[in-house]
Scaffold this active site. Structure first.
Site, short mmCIF file in Angstrom:
data_model
loop_
_atom_site.label_atom_id
_atom_site.label_comp_id
_atom_site.label_asym_id
_atom_site.label_seq_id
_atom_site.Cartn_x
_atom_site.Cartn_y
_atom_site.Cartn_z
N ASP A 74 39.49 26.02 46.56
CA ASP A 74 40.44 26.81 45.77
C ASP A 74 41.83 26.73 46.40
O ASP A 74 42.02 27.16 47.55
CB ASP A 74 39.92 28.26 45.77
N MET A 97 43.64 40.54 43.52
CA MET A 97 44.47 40.73 44.73
C MET A 97 44.96 42.17 44.78
O MET A 97 45.40 42.71 43.77
CB MET A 97 45.67 39.80 44.68
N HIS A 119 36.82 36.19 42.39
CA HIS A 119 37.21 35.98 43.80
C HIS A 119 38.01 37.20 44.26
O HIS A 119 39.14 37.40 43.82
CB HIS A 119 38.05 34.69 43.86
N HIS A 162 37.55 31.31 36.66
CA HIS A 162 37.84 31.90 37.97
C HIS A 162 38.87 33.02 37.83
O HIS A 162 39.94 32.82 37.28
CB HIS A 162 38.38 30.79 38.88
N MET A 220 39.05 28.22 51.20
CA MET A 220 40.43 28.35 50.72
C MET A 220 41.22 27.15 51.24
O MET A 220 41.31 26.94 52.46
CB MET A 220 41.07 29.65 51.20
N SER A 226 41.43 28.60 37.13
CA SER A 226 41.86 29.92 37.64
C SER A 226 42.87 30.56 36.69
O SER A 226 43.98 30.06 36.51
CB SER A 226 42.49 29.77 39.02
N ASP A 275 41.09 35.84 39.96
CA ASP A 275 41.58 36.19 41.30
C ASP A 275 42.02 37.64 41.34
O ASP A 275 42.98 38.02 40.65
CB ASP A 275 42.78 35.30 41.65
N MET A 327 40.17 39.13 46.71
CA MET A 327 41.06 39.09 47.87
C MET A 327 41.53 40.52 48.11
O MET A 327 42.70 40.85 47.88
CB MET A 327 42.23 38.13 47.60
#
Ligand code: DX5
Ligand code: ZN
Length: 217
Positions: A175, A37, A66, A33, A137, A8, A35, A68
Site C-alpha cells: 500500500d 485516519m 485499513h 480499500h 506500508m 484505495s 483508509d 491508521m
C-alpha cells in the site's frame, strides 16, 4: 493464487463517491480499500462510519478496511457492523496485538496487521500463525500520492521467505505508491494484494488501469 487488486477510495472524488464506487463495482477490482485516519496515529483525518455506511450500500466488493488509528480495539465491533470484511490494524498502534487479532476473528472478519516502513518484518514471527494478511506500508501512512519506498522490495522478499518457510496461510498486501510500472515486480517478489489510490483514480481510464493492475503481462 492470482493476485488481488484493492483500489484505495482515499483518492476518489469525495464530492461524488457513489460514481467512483460504481466504477469499482464494474471493474476487475477484487476488494475496495478504505483508509481510516484519526489525526493522531497519522497527521491526517480521512473519514468515518457515516461515509463507510454509504459506501457499503453501493459497494459490491468486499471492504478492505485499513485502520491508521490509535487504540483500534475501541472500534472493532463498529467497523464490523458498518460492513468491514477485512480489518487491518497497524502493528505500532496495538499493545496487545494477539488479543486484537483474536477479537477481529471472533467478530467474523479477516484480520490483517500493517507495518510502517521502519518496522521490521522479523517482529511478526509470533503473530503470523494468527493473521490472514500482512500489509507492508510502502510509503509512510497518512497521505495518498507519495513515492514508493524502494527498500520495500527487501522487506517483501524477507516476509515471503518467512511465510513460506513456516507454511503460514498469510497474504501480503502492499500500500502506497503502487502503479502499473512497479506492480509486476511486486507480484514477483511475493505480493498477493495490490492497493492503488492515485494511480487508479487519477488516471484517464480507471477501469483500464485496474485491468492492467490485474493482468500484468
Ligand atoms: C496511505 C494509505 C493508502 C493510500 C495509497 O496512508 O494507507 O491506502 O490511499 O494511496 P496511493 O496509491 O496514492 O499512494
Ligand atoms: Zn491504506
Amino acid at each position: 493464487m492470482d493476485h488481488l487488486v484493492s483500489p484505495s477510495l482515499l483518492a476518489a472524488d469525495f464530492g461524488n463517491l457513489e460514481k467512483d464506487v460504481l466504477m469499482v463495482n464494474k471493474s476487475q477490482a477484487d476488494w475496495l480499500h478504505l483508509d481510516i485516519m484519526d489525526g493522531l496515529f497519522v497527521p491526517n483525518i480521512s473519514f468515518g462510519f457515516p461515509v463507510i455506511e454509504c459506501v457499503r450500500k453501493v459497494a459490491e466488493k468486499p471492504l478492505d478496511v485499513h485502520l491508521m488509528i490509535v487504540d483500534p480495539d475501541r472500534y472493532l465491533a463498529r467497523f464490523r457492523d458498518t460492513g468491514a470484511n477485512i480489518l487491518t490494524v497497524q502493528y505500532e498502534a496495538c499493545t496487545h496485538l494477539h488479543r486484537t487479532v483474536t477479537e477481529i476473528h471472533n467478530l467474523g472478519m479477516k484480520a490483517g496487521v500493517a507495518l510502517n516502513p521502519h518496522t521490521p518484518v522479523s517482529l511478526l514471527k509470533n503473530i503470523l500463525p494468527f493473521v490472514d494478511m500482512v500489509l507492508i506500508m510502502t510509503v509512510n501512512p497518512g497521505l495518498g500520492g507519495q513515492s514508493f519506498i524502494m527498500e520495500s522490495y527487501n522487506k517483501i522478499t524477507e516476509l515471503r521467505k518467512i511465510i513460506d518457510a513456516g507454511g503460514y496461510n498469510v497474504m501480503i498486501e502492499v500500500d502506497g505508491g503502487i502503479d502499473t510500472k512497479n506492480a509486476a515486480k511486486l507480484i514477483e517478489s511475493g505480493v498477493n494484494v495490490l492497493v492503488a489510490g492515485n494511480s487508479v483514480f487519477s488516471s484517464d481510464d480507471p477501469i483500464e488501469t485496474i485491468r492492467k493492475l490485474k493482468r500484468l503481462n
